[in-house]
Design a protein around this motif. Structure first.
Motif, PDB file in Angstrom:
ATOM      1  N   PRO A   1      44.074  36.527  25.110  1.00 18.47           N
ATOM      2  CA  PRO A   1      44.980  36.413  26.264  1.00 18.47           C
ATOM      3  C   PRO A   1      44.925  37.688  27.098  1.00 18.47           C
ATOM      4  CG  PRO A   1      46.215  36.840  24.250  1.00 18.47           C
ATOM      5  CD  PRO A   1      44.787  36.605  23.829  1.00 18.47           C
ATOM      6  N   LEU A   2      45.012  37.530  28.408  1.00 17.63           N
ATOM      7  CA  LEU A   2      44.960  38.688  29.297  1.00 17.63           C
ATOM      8  C   LEU A   2      46.374  39.239  29.453  1.00 17.63           C
ATOM      9  CD1 LEU A   2      43.250  40.481  31.117  1.00 17.63           C
ATOM     10  CD2 LEU A   2      43.620  38.866  32.969  1.00 17.63           C
ATOM     11  N   THR A   3      46.687  40.226  28.627  1.00 11.12           N
ATOM     12  CA  THR A   3      48.013  40.842  28.646  1.00 11.12           C
ATOM     13  C   THR A   3      47.867  42.353  28.573  1.00 11.12           C
ATOM     14  OG1 THR A   3      48.272  40.887  26.246  1.00 11.12           O
ATOM     15  CG2 THR A   3      48.936  38.860  27.382  1.00 11.12           C
ATOM     16  N   LYS A   4      48.968  43.039  28.801  1.00 14.02           N
ATOM     17  CA  LYS A   4      48.957  44.498  28.703  1.00 14.02           C
ATOM     18  C   LYS A   4      48.533  44.953  27.314  1.00 14.02           C
ATOM     19  CE  LYS A   4      52.928  44.904  31.840  1.00 14.02           C
ATOM     20  NZ  LYS A   4      54.340  45.375  31.957  1.00 14.02           N
ATOM     21  N   GLU A   5      48.894  44.173  26.313  1.00 12.29           N
ATOM     22  CA  GLU A   5      48.633  44.583  24.929  1.00 12.29           C
ATOM     23  C   GLU A   5      47.182  44.369  24.517  1.00 12.29           C
ATOM     24  OE1 GLU A   5      51.226  42.578  25.844  1.00 12.29           O
ATOM     25  OE2 GLU A   5      52.648  44.256  25.794  1.00 12.29           O
TER      26      GLU A   5
ATOM     27  N   GLY B   1      53.258  40.026  37.355  1.00 10.04           N
ATOM     28  CA  GLY B   1      53.275  40.179  35.918  1.00 10.04           C
ATOM     29  C   GLY B   1      52.131  40.996  35.366  1.00 10.04           C
ATOM     30  N   ASP B   2      51.607  40.524  34.225  1.00 13.52           N
ATOM     31  CA  ASP B   2      50.579  41.294  33.527  1.00 13.52           C
ATOM     32  C   ASP B   2      49.322  41.474  34.362  1.00 13.52           C
ATOM     33  OD1 ASP B   2      52.290  41.487  31.431  1.00 13.52           O
ATOM     34  OD2 ASP B   2      51.085  40.329  30.004  1.00 13.52           O
ATOM     35  N   VAL B   3      48.912  40.434  35.118  1.00 13.16           N
ATOM     36  CA  VAL B   3      47.687  40.555  35.912  1.00 13.16           C
ATOM     37  C   VAL B   3      47.847  41.636  36.975  1.00 13.16           C
ATOM     38  CG1 VAL B   3      46.188  39.396  37.568  1.00 13.16           C
ATOM     39  CG2 VAL B   3      46.886  38.217  35.496  1.00 13.16           C
ATOM     40  N   ALA B   4      48.986  41.647  37.661  1.00 14.14           N
ATOM     41  CA  ALA B   4      49.222  42.673  38.674  1.00 14.14           C
ATOM     42  C   ALA B   4      49.210  44.061  38.042  1.00 14.14           C
ATOM     43  CB  ALA B   4      50.546  42.421  39.380  1.00 14.14           C
ATOM     44  N   TRP B   5      49.862  44.195  36.905  1.00 15.41           N
ATOM     45  CA  TRP B   5      49.898  45.489  36.222  1.00 15.41           C
ATOM     46  C   TRP B   5      48.499  45.926  35.800  1.00 15.41           C
ATOM     47  CZ3 TRP B   5      48.561  47.393  31.430  1.00 15.41           C
ATOM     48  CH2 TRP B   5      49.065  48.655  31.101  1.00 15.41           C
ATOM     49  N   LEU B   6      47.723  44.985  35.253  1.00 15.14           N
ATOM     50  CA  LEU B   6      46.388  45.343  34.776  1.00 15.14           C
ATOM     51  C   LEU B   6      45.461  45.709  35.933  1.00 15.14           C
ATOM     52  CD1 LEU B   6      45.983  42.621  32.035  1.00 15.14           C
ATOM     53  CD2 LEU B   6      46.016  45.079  31.656  1.00 15.14           C
ATOM     54  N   LEU B   7      45.520  44.963  37.018  1.00 15.57           N
ATOM     55  CA  LEU B   7      44.676  45.301  38.160  1.00 15.57           C
ATOM     56  C   LEU B   7      45.035  46.676  38.704  1.00 15.57           C
ATOM     57  CD1 LEU B   7      44.563  41.880  40.060  1.00 15.57           C
ATOM     58  CD2 LEU B   7      42.677  42.992  38.846  1.00 15.57           C
ATOM     59  N   SER B   8      46.314  46.979  38.758  1.00 15.21           N
ATOM     60  CA  SER B   8      46.741  48.302  39.219  1.00 15.21           C
ATOM     61  C   SER B   8      46.235  49.386  38.288  1.00 15.21           C
ATOM     62  CB  SER B   8      48.275  48.367  39.306  1.00 15.21           C
ATOM     63  OG  SER B   8      48.771  47.430  40.225  1.00 15.21           O
ATOM     64  N   GLN B   9      46.334  49.142  36.994  1.00 18.96           N
ATOM     65  CA  GLN B   9      45.871  50.143  36.035  1.00 18.96           C
ATOM     66  C   GLN B   9      44.360  50.346  36.112  1.00 18.96           C
ATOM     67  OE1 GLN B   9      47.962  52.129  34.060  1.00 18.96           O
ATOM     68  NE2 GLN B   9      49.319  51.167  35.573  1.00 18.96           N
ATOM     69  N   ILE B  10      43.630  49.261  36.327  1.00 20.37           N
ATOM     70  CA  ILE B  10      42.174  49.388  36.478  1.00 20.37           C
ATOM     71  C   ILE B  10      41.860  50.265  37.678  1.00 20.37           C
ATOM     72  CG2 ILE B  10      40.058  48.134  37.062  1.00 20.37           C
ATOM     73  CD1 ILE B  10      41.164  45.798  35.381  1.00 20.37           C
TER      74      ILE B  10
ATOM     75  N   LYS C   1      53.523  46.313  49.937  1.00 27.02           N
ATOM     76  CA  LYS C   1      52.555  46.674  50.968  1.00 27.02           C
ATOM     77  C   LYS C   1      51.425  47.555  50.437  1.00 27.02           C
ATOM     78  CE  LYS C   1      52.179  48.567  55.621  1.00 27.02           C
ATOM     79  NZ  LYS C   1      52.906  49.138  56.785  1.00 27.02           N
ATOM     80  N   ASP C   2      51.746  48.555  49.646  1.00 29.77           N
ATOM     81  CA  ASP C   2      50.732  49.503  49.178  1.00 29.77           C
ATOM     82  C   ASP C   2      50.301  49.232  47.738  1.00 29.77           C
ATOM     83  OD1 ASP C   2      50.708  50.927  51.618  1.00 29.77           O
ATOM     84  OD2 ASP C   2      52.546  51.972  51.036  1.00 29.77           O
ATOM     85  N   SER C   3      50.421  48.006  47.312  1.00 36.53           N
ATOM     86  CA  SER C   3      50.076  47.653  45.937  1.00 36.53           C
ATOM     87  C   SER C   3      48.590  47.877  45.665  1.00 36.53           C
ATOM     88  CB  SER C   3      50.417  46.184  45.684  1.00 36.53           C
ATOM     89  OG  SER C   3      49.902  45.760  44.449  1.00 36.53           O
ATOM     90  N   LEU C   4      48.304  48.284  44.423  1.00 34.07           N
ATOM     91  CA  LEU C   4      46.922  48.438  43.969  1.00 34.07           C
ATOM     92  C   LEU C   4      46.466  47.233  43.150  1.00 34.07           C
ATOM     93  CD1 LEU C   4      46.883  52.197  42.873  1.00 34.07           C
ATOM     94  CD2 LEU C   4      45.889  51.201  44.938  1.00 34.07           C
ATOM     95  N   ALA C   5      47.257  46.165  43.172  1.00 31.62           N
ATOM     96  CA  ALA C   5      46.951  45.002  42.337  1.00 31.62           C
ATOM     97  C   ALA C   5      45.894  44.127  43.005  1.00 31.62           C
ATOM     98  CB  ALA C   5      48.219  44.204  42.063  1.00 31.62           C
ATOM     99  N   HIS C   6      44.706  44.677  43.134  1.00 33.74           N
ATOM    100  CA  HIS C   6      43.604  43.885  43.669  1.00 33.74           C
ATOM    101  C   HIS C   6      42.300  44.400  43.097  1.00 33.74           C
ATOM    102  CE1 HIS C   6      44.464  47.138  46.576  1.00 33.74           C
ATOM    103  NE2 HIS C   6      43.160  47.231  46.703  1.00 33.74           N
TER     104      HIS C   6
END
Length: 554
Positions: A140-144, A172-181, A219-224
């Motif tokens: 599963p694609l999650t933070k963990e 959710g998790d996808v937005a967080w993961l894309l930002s972290q990447i 507006k300035d999200s890194l979730a992409h």
């Protein structure tokens, strides 16, 4: 011209082909996944080892890969090639499962992550999910569960999360993961991109395929997702070439998947990727056969823009071009021109007298004209019902009362606003275009230009690297100076004046307004590309003959 499809148009084409019995959805998914793998190895042949390379895979229309032999692809350190495939809950995720299976069959180590519930996958995606399970697992694609990319180097990341099906901002998790990447890549991006490749299927996640805008919650999200290569199918999508799309797409590769073009629905936007014949093949015609353009200038010290436009009109083939100047500028202009003609036009009465000559069949007002002079002369010019280009000051002169201008316009007019001028003429449309979207399809530059053209009742050419051209009927094209056709040297003073002149010259020659705008915009970019770095506006008309020779125009 090539088609630029919306997500809905692409779905309609696919559905029509499936309902006709010509192809199944599962076959389309297999072809799409195969196309992605082909594109990967075409772009990075170093990822293919001799032992694992299979004939046909790197060719358009190649068959699906067979399992690899004993040897496996390895990087320069001798380690096995590793890929991470991020699959989403729709058919884009199904394409990802195909890619994972094909890479696994070539000896790669492949990690697959799924966002969403496997039980809710669409039928074709579910089949390919189960096929993949015969070869490997799905996490599963999650933070963990998802380890950030800088922790363990992989050769390849594949974004198969949403594609053209994205209808709202990721959360959710996808937005967080894309930002972290994105955050983890930023300090290491240069070194990582020497060893790691990022591929998106259809469009990178968070990019609206209809508008080229990001669908983000903030507006300035890194979730992409920012791709090195984006692989799309059948035809490019609108979002690939307008707004911020090219910045996230990287290199665009379009793969055929066997869909017939006869299913294309109406109102499709065209990519201006070729030029109408602009030659003068009829040797017996004379100068008046190719039209007489009149371009009005500003006063003393303000004539350069009009002279640029006039030179452009002459170079693109107008038989005669006259500069209409106020008395204060007559001597200045006379000292600057040779092939161009000169006519003293001080006010609306003088313009009326000049327009009595019916051989003058195309007008250009605006470049360097001055607001007061534009307000005085535009009504007379439009009342003459000649083909007319309104640019620059001729647009800004009516910024406070745009409806006054719209009442005077007719179907043979071309408006050529840049972003600021567009916002002054169509403030409500510009406001919608500037809004940060959170759901799709987002309001696009294509939507805005079509709406503006319908309101104005004439052709609107909305300038930019993604120049959009529309007429009142909704017919629309995009002249995209992006990817290998990028022309950053056009960002120089006066280049828009030359474009106005190109359009005017083609109108004088009898081109319809839409065709004149499309052809002029296309030639404008080709001139900049032919000249290259160091370009200034004066160079554009002078390099046009070279461009036309390259097109074998006679």
């Amino acid at each position: 011209m090539s088609e630029l499809l919306t997500a809905a148009q692409m779905r309609a084409i696919e559905q029509a082909a499936i309902e006709s019995g010509e192809v199944t959805g599962l076959e389309l998914m297999e072809r799409a996944g195969t196309g992605v793998v082909e594109a990967i190895f075409e772009e990075w042949p170093e990822l293919v080892s001799e032992a694992s390379a299979e004939p046909g895979l790197a060719r358009e229309g190649g068959s699906a890969p067979r399992p690899a032999g004993p040897a496996s692809p390895r990087d320069i350190s001798g380690k096995r090639k590793r890929a991470v495939v991020l699959c989403g809950p729709g058919n884009n995720g199904g394409d990802g499962f195909v890619v994972a299976r094909l890479l696994k069959g070539r000896g790669w180590d492949v990690e697959v992550f799924l966002y969403g519930d496997a039980e809710k996958l669409p039928p074709d995606a579910r089949v390919n999910y189960e096929r993949w399970l015969e070869l490997g697992g799905v996490q599963p694609l999650t933070k963990e569960t998802f380890e950030l990319p800088h922790a363990r180097h992989r050769a390849l990341y594949v974004d198969a999360l949403f594609g053209t099906g994205l209808a709202r901002a990721v959360e959710g998790d996808v937005a967080w993961l894309l930002s972290q990447i994105r955050l983890s890549l930023w300090p290491f991006e240069r070194s990582l991109r020497e060893t790691e490749r990022f591929v998106a299927i259809d469009v990178p996640t968070s990019l609206c395929s209809d508008s080229g805008k990001l669908l983000v919650a903030e507006k300035d999200s890194l979730a992409h997702f920012r791709a090195d290569v984006t692989v799309s199918f059948h035809s490019p999508k609108l979002g690939h070439v307008i707004e911020g799309g090219p910045d996230l797409v990287g290199k665009l590769v379009v793969k055929g998947i066997g869909l017939p073009h006869r299913y294309a629905p109406a109102k499709i936007v065209k990519l201006a990727d070729n030029v109408r014949q602009v030659g003068k093949e009829d040797w017996w015609l004379h100068k008046y056969s190719h039209g007489h353009a009149l371009i009005l200038s500003g006063g003393a010290g303000k004539t350069g823009a009009a002279r640029l436009a006039a030179r452009g009109a002459l170079r693109v083939g107008a038989g005669l071009v006259t500069l209409g100047v106020p008395p204060s500028a007559q001597q200045e202009v006379a000292c600057q021109i040779t092939a161009l003609m000169l006519q003293r036009i001080g006010d609306a009465t003088a313009l009326d007298v000049v327009l009595a000559d019916q051989r003058i069949n195309a007008l250009c007002l605006g470049p360097g004209m001055g607001l007061e002079r534009a307000r005085a002369l535009v009504p007379m010019a439009l009342g003459a019902k000649r083909a007319t280009v309104l640019d620059a000051d001729a647009l800004s002169a009516f910024a406070e009362r745009p409806e006054e201008l719209f009442e005077m316009l007719h179907e043979d007019v071309v408006l050529t606003p840049h972003g600021g001028e567009f916002a002054r003429l169509f403030p409500d449309i510009a406001e919608k275009l500037a809004a940060v979207p959170t759901k799709g399809p987002a309001y696009s530059k294509v939507d805005a230009t079509r709406e503006a053209a319908a309101r104005a009742g004439c052709v609107v050419l909305y300038k930019g690297a993604d120049t959009v051209i529309a007429d009142p009927s909704g017919r629309c094209s995009v002249n995209a100076a992006v990817y290998e056709r990028a022309a950053p040297w056009l960002a120089t003073a006066g280049s828009g004046d030359v474009l106005a002149g190109f359009i005017t010259g083609l109108l004088a020659r009898g081109f319809a307004p839409m065709a004149a705008a499309e052809t002029a915009a296309w030639l404008h970019v080709e001139c900049a590309r032919a000249f290259g770095p160091g370009l200034i506006a004066e160079d554009l008309p002078e390099v046009l003959p070279q461009v036309l020779r390259g097109l074998e125009v006679t």
